[in-house]
Design a protein around this motif. Structure first.
Motif, PDB file in Angstrom:
ATOM      1  N   SER A 187       0.888  -1.110  -0.033  1.00  0.00           N
ATOM      2  CA  SER A 187      -0.004  -0.144  -0.100  1.00  0.00           C
ATOM      3  C   SER A 187       0.934   1.456   0.107  1.00  0.00           C
ATOM      4  N   GLN A 188       0.268   2.439  -0.244  1.00  0.00           N
ATOM      5  CA  GLN A 188       0.658   3.824  -0.076  1.00  0.00           C
ATOM      6  C   GLN A 188      -0.075   4.446   0.851  1.00  0.00           C
ATOM      7  N   MET A 189       0.544   5.299   1.566  1.00  0.00           N
ATOM      8  CA  MET A 189      -0.140   5.956   2.654  1.00  0.00           C
ATOM      9  C   MET A 189      -0.254   7.596   2.506  1.00  0.00           C
ATOM     10  N   LEU A 190      -0.790   8.313   2.988  1.00  0.00           N
ATOM     11  CA  LEU A 190      -0.592   9.870   2.773  1.00  0.00           C
ATOM     12  C   LEU A 190       0.399  10.231   3.744  1.00  0.00           C
ATOM     13  N   SER A 191       0.660   9.576   4.711  1.00  0.00           N
ATOM     14  CA  SER A 191       1.817  10.018   5.766  1.00  0.00           C
ATOM     15  C   SER A 191       2.476   8.813   6.110  1.00  0.00           C
ATOM     16  N   THR A 192       3.733   8.839   6.283  1.00  0.00           N
ATOM     17  CA  THR A 192       4.634   7.658   6.817  1.00  0.00           C
ATOM     18  C   THR A 192       5.572   8.114   7.759  1.00  0.00           C
ATOM     19  N   SER A 193       5.658   7.483   8.904  1.00  0.00           N
ATOM     20  CA  SER A 193       6.364   8.112   9.948  1.00  0.00           C
ATOM     21  C   SER A 193       7.226   6.976  10.745  1.00  0.00           C
ATOM     22  N   THR A 194       8.549   6.994  11.111  1.00  0.00           N
ATOM     23  CA  THR A 194       8.997   5.745  11.700  1.00  0.00           C
ATOM     24  C   THR A 194      10.529   6.231  12.348  1.00  0.00           C
ATOM     25  N   ASN A 195      10.796   5.388  13.314  1.00  0.00           N
ATOM     26  CA  ASN A 195      12.539   5.375  13.699  1.00  0.00           C
ATOM     27  C   ASN A 195      12.835   4.139  13.308  1.00  0.00           C
ATOM     28  N   PRO A 196      13.684   4.227  12.330  1.00  0.00           N
ATOM     29  CA  PRO A 196      14.194   2.768  11.850  1.00  0.00           C
ATOM     30  C   PRO A 196      15.497   2.207  12.543  1.00  0.00           C
ATOM     31  N   PRO A 197      15.540   1.000  12.467  1.00  0.00           N
ATOM     32  CA  PRO A 197      16.857   0.418  12.960  1.00  0.00           C
ATOM     33  C   PRO A 197      17.987   1.001  12.335  1.00  0.00           C
ATOM     34  N   PHE A 198      19.089   1.307  13.016  1.00  0.00           N
ATOM     35  CA  PHE A 198      20.319   1.476  12.726  1.00  0.00           C
ATOM     36  C   PHE A 198      21.486   0.484  12.499  1.00  0.00           C
ATOM     37  N   VAL A 199      21.642  -0.140  11.558  1.00  0.00           N
ATOM     38  CA  VAL A 199      22.605  -1.167  11.320  1.00  0.00           C
ATOM     39  C   VAL A 199      23.541  -0.996  10.084  1.00  0.00           C
ATOM     40  N   GLY A 200      24.753  -0.705  10.399  1.00  0.00           N
ATOM     41  CA  GLY A 200      25.494  -0.473   9.121  1.00  0.00           C
ATOM     42  C   GLY A 200      25.738  -1.874   8.300  1.00  0.00           C
ATOM     43  N   SER A 201      26.532  -1.564   7.014  1.00  0.00           N
ATOM     44  CA  SER A 201      26.597  -2.845   6.254  1.00  0.00           C
ATOM     45  C   SER A 201      27.529  -3.983   6.801  1.00  0.00           C
ATOM     46  N   LYS A 202      28.379  -3.548   7.818  1.00  0.00           N
ATOM     47  CA  LYS A 202      29.052  -4.697   8.477  1.00  0.00           C
ATOM     48  C   LYS A 202      28.215  -5.442   9.367  1.00  0.00           C
ATOM     49  N   GLY A 203      27.365  -4.821   9.847  1.00  0.00           N
ATOM     50  CA  GLY A 203      26.337  -5.742  10.782  1.00  0.00           C
ATOM     51  C   GLY A 203      25.367  -6.636  10.161  1.00  0.00           C
ATOM     52  N   MET A 204      25.314  -6.521   8.820  1.00  0.00           N
ATOM     53  CA  MET A 204      24.050  -7.275   8.113  1.00  0.00           C
ATOM     54  C   MET A 204      24.738  -8.694   7.615  1.00  0.00           C
ATOM     55  N   ASP A 205      23.830  -9.560   7.691  1.00  0.00           N
ATOM     56  CA  ASP A 205      24.335 -10.944   7.314  1.00  0.00           C
ATOM     57  C   ASP A 205      24.368 -10.757   5.814  1.00  0.00           C
ATOM     58  N   ASN A 206      24.873 -12.028   4.965  1.00  0.00           N
ATOM     59  CA  ASN A 206      25.135 -12.009   3.635  1.00  0.00           C
ATOM     60  C   ASN A 206      23.746 -12.007   2.831  1.00  0.00           C
ATOM     61  N   LYS A 207      22.779 -12.701   3.331  1.00  0.00           N
ATOM     62  CA  LYS A 207      21.526 -12.441   2.855  1.00  0.00           C
ATOM     63  C   LYS A 207      21.077 -10.990   2.796  1.00  0.00           C
ATOM     64  N   LEU A 208      21.089 -10.501   3.703  1.00  0.00           N
ATOM     65  CA  LEU A 208      20.336  -9.311   3.902  1.00  0.00           C
ATOM     66  C   LEU A 208      21.271  -8.160   2.877  1.00  0.00           C
ATOM     67  N   THR A 209      22.177  -8.137   2.951  1.00  0.00           N
ATOM     68  CA  THR A 209      23.426  -7.316   2.223  1.00  0.00           C
ATOM     69  C   THR A 209      23.177  -7.777   0.650  1.00  0.00           C
TER      70      THR A 209
END
Length: 510
Positions: A187-209
């Motif tokens: 879906s698309q919404m009129l407004s979107t707001s969040t505090n997303p997770p902070f994870v640098g590329s080094k902290g991601m596993d291969n699948k997510l990367t």
């Protein structure tokens, strides 16, 4: 005129049209605040509290989360908000749209075949959803789902449930939640707001990367920047996107393409540049945040956004006082950023500074700025100079060849350090024995490449200027002589004219 036209168009909206999504809802704090704001809007439109609560739960509020416990708290938070405004709320048996993103890997395909035995088209739609959400717990709300007949699927499953289907338990606990979650993801919404997770590329596993490189290449340096892109996708045209993130995307070269995308498709309406120590429970300088609201429209590029520069205040109370101090206000349009190379969100820049970038030559015309080495194992390859045998440190080498012939193991190393001008911070030495044989071997083992992590080798051992890449204060350049190797955490620049080097050092430091 364009802004006036948009405002007139907005007047036609009903409160039910004000859809709101938090794609990383956590325990629901943002949803609870949005609930209160929506209640004010409904009341202003003349609606009674009871019908307003029902509409907010049914039409306005949506949330996504991968952590089941956090989602339960968000569900509870929204339910308590409903009860706060309507004493008879629980009698209505309303269910908030707070969804846990689940995986379809555990679903038995034969069960799906049985449930949709008479509806082949809907079965194909269900299979499509299952394929898209097979790694839901890994990718979360970064998942893209294909458009299918969500409404038809929900109606069919609900009818099967009410008719006492043999597969009622599977429908209730697995299929319906999967469809409802996929519908929000698509879906698309009129407004979107969040505090997303902070994870640098080094902290991601291969699948997510791998997934992020394929789907969010402009924001791949960190998970929060991927969510800046994703929230833009979640937001309708002429809608609003509000976030609190790390502030690196505003300046760093690794986010240059992301900034270009943002500035070409959005207008920054408001920004509170919080910087470090914005929250009393988070100490140190590592977490440096910015809160911003963007309008998804490229027709208002000359719009003057309002910016609050709060980076020099420490702690919540100080930053709150600074927020209401008009001397910390800046007004800038996105057109201004595009006039600066790399388009940093340099909202504090004066017109003279912006014009200087257009009229004058860049520093790169007379110097070669470079970044250096990622050792991949600082504990192994870096030491403080007094930790090693002093006679095994090679000083004043002028080339790679000379360093090899010297048979020394350790060489001076620029690694940034504290704020310091002119000269100094010469604390570290690096193991570069036999042209960095051990470090290069590790780089090849890990990345099958030397130059991916050990860059600009041709500049090793030359004299130049260095400065720390990240700082909350002013830039501070330091001169260094021949014999140094330099880290990726600092930048260095090199000159063909030594006299010019010292003029630039004086100019930049003053």
């Amino acid at each position: 005129e364009k802004l006036t036209a948009l405002r007139e168009e907005r007047k036609k909206l009903n409160p039910e049209d004000l859809t709101f999504l938090d794609p990383c809802m956590g325990s629901g704090h943002i949803l609870a605040y949005a609930f209160d704001l929506l209640m004010d809007i409904y009341r202003a439109s003349g609606r009674d509290d009871r019908s307003a609560v029902e509409s907010i739960i049914t039409h306005n509020l949506y949330g996504l989360e991968i952590d089941e416990r956090a989602a339960q708290l968000a569900y509870f938070e929204v339910m308590m908000k409903g009860r706060e405004y309507d004493r008879r709320f629980f009698r209505n048996h309303l269910e908030p749209h707070t969804c846990v993103i689940t995986e379809s890997n555990g679903l038995d395909a034969s069960l799906v075949d049985a449930v949709f035995e008479k509806e082949k088209d809907l079965k194909n739609d269900m299979v499509s959803i299952m394929e898209d959400m097979k790694d839901g717990k890994t990718y979360g709300s970064l998942i893209h789902v294909r458009k299918v007949d969500f409404e038809g699927l929900k109606n069919y499953l609900q009818q099967e449930l009410e008719s006492g289907s043999f597969y009622g338990e599977v429908i209730k606990k697995e299929l319906l939640p999967l469809v409802e979650c996929a519908e929000i993801l698509g879906s698309q919404m009129l407004s979107t707001s969040t505090n997303p997770p902070f994870v640098g590329s080094k902290g991601m596993d291969n699948k997510l990367t791998s997934y992020i490189k394929k789907n969010y290449s402009d924001g791949k340096s960190d998970l929060y920047s991927c969510f800046i892109e994703r929230c833009h996708e979640f937001t309708q045209k002429n809608g609003y996107q509000a976030m609190i993130t790390q502030h690196g995307w505003m300046f760093l070269t690794s986010f240059e393409r992301l900034r270009a995308k943002i500035l070409s498709n959005n207008v920054i309406i408001d920004m509170a540049h919080l910087g470090a120590r914005a929250f009393d429970e988070i100490g140190g300088e590592v977490v440096q945040t910015v809160a911003f609201v963007m309008f998804k429209c490229n027709l208002l590029s000359a719009y003057l956004g309002t910016y609050k520069r709060l980076i020099n205040s420490v702690g919540e109370k100080e930053k709150e006082l600074s927020f209401f101090d008009s001397k910390n206000n800046f007004y800038c349009s996105s057109i201004s950023y595009r006039k600066i190379p790399g388009a940093p969100i340099a909202y504090w820049s004066s017109n003279n500074i912006i014009q200087a970038f257009q009229r004058l030559s860049p520093l790169s015309d007379i110097a070669q700025p470079r970044q250096g080495v990622k050792t991949l194992n600082n504990d192994l390859f870096l030491k403080l100079w007094y930790e090693v045998y002093f006679m095994n440190i090679g000083f004043n080498c002028t080339s790679i060849e000379e360093s090899i012939l010297s048979r020394h193991r350790w060489f001076p190393y620029n690694k940034g350090g504290t704020y310091r001008k002119w000269y100094g911070n010469n604390d570290y030495v690096v193991d570069w024995f036999d042209d960095g044989k051990a470090m290069k071997k590790l780089a090849i083992e890990k990345y099958h490449s030397v130059t991916r992590t050990i860059t600009n080798i041709s500049y090793f051992f030359k004299k130049g200027l260095t400065w720390s890449s990240l700082s909350t204060g002013n830039i501070s350049l330091r001169a260094f002589g021949v014999g140094y190797i330099f880290d990726s955490k600092v930048s260095s620049m090199y000159f063909s004219d030594d006299d010019l080097m010292f003029y630039i050092l004086a100019f930049m430091n003053t």
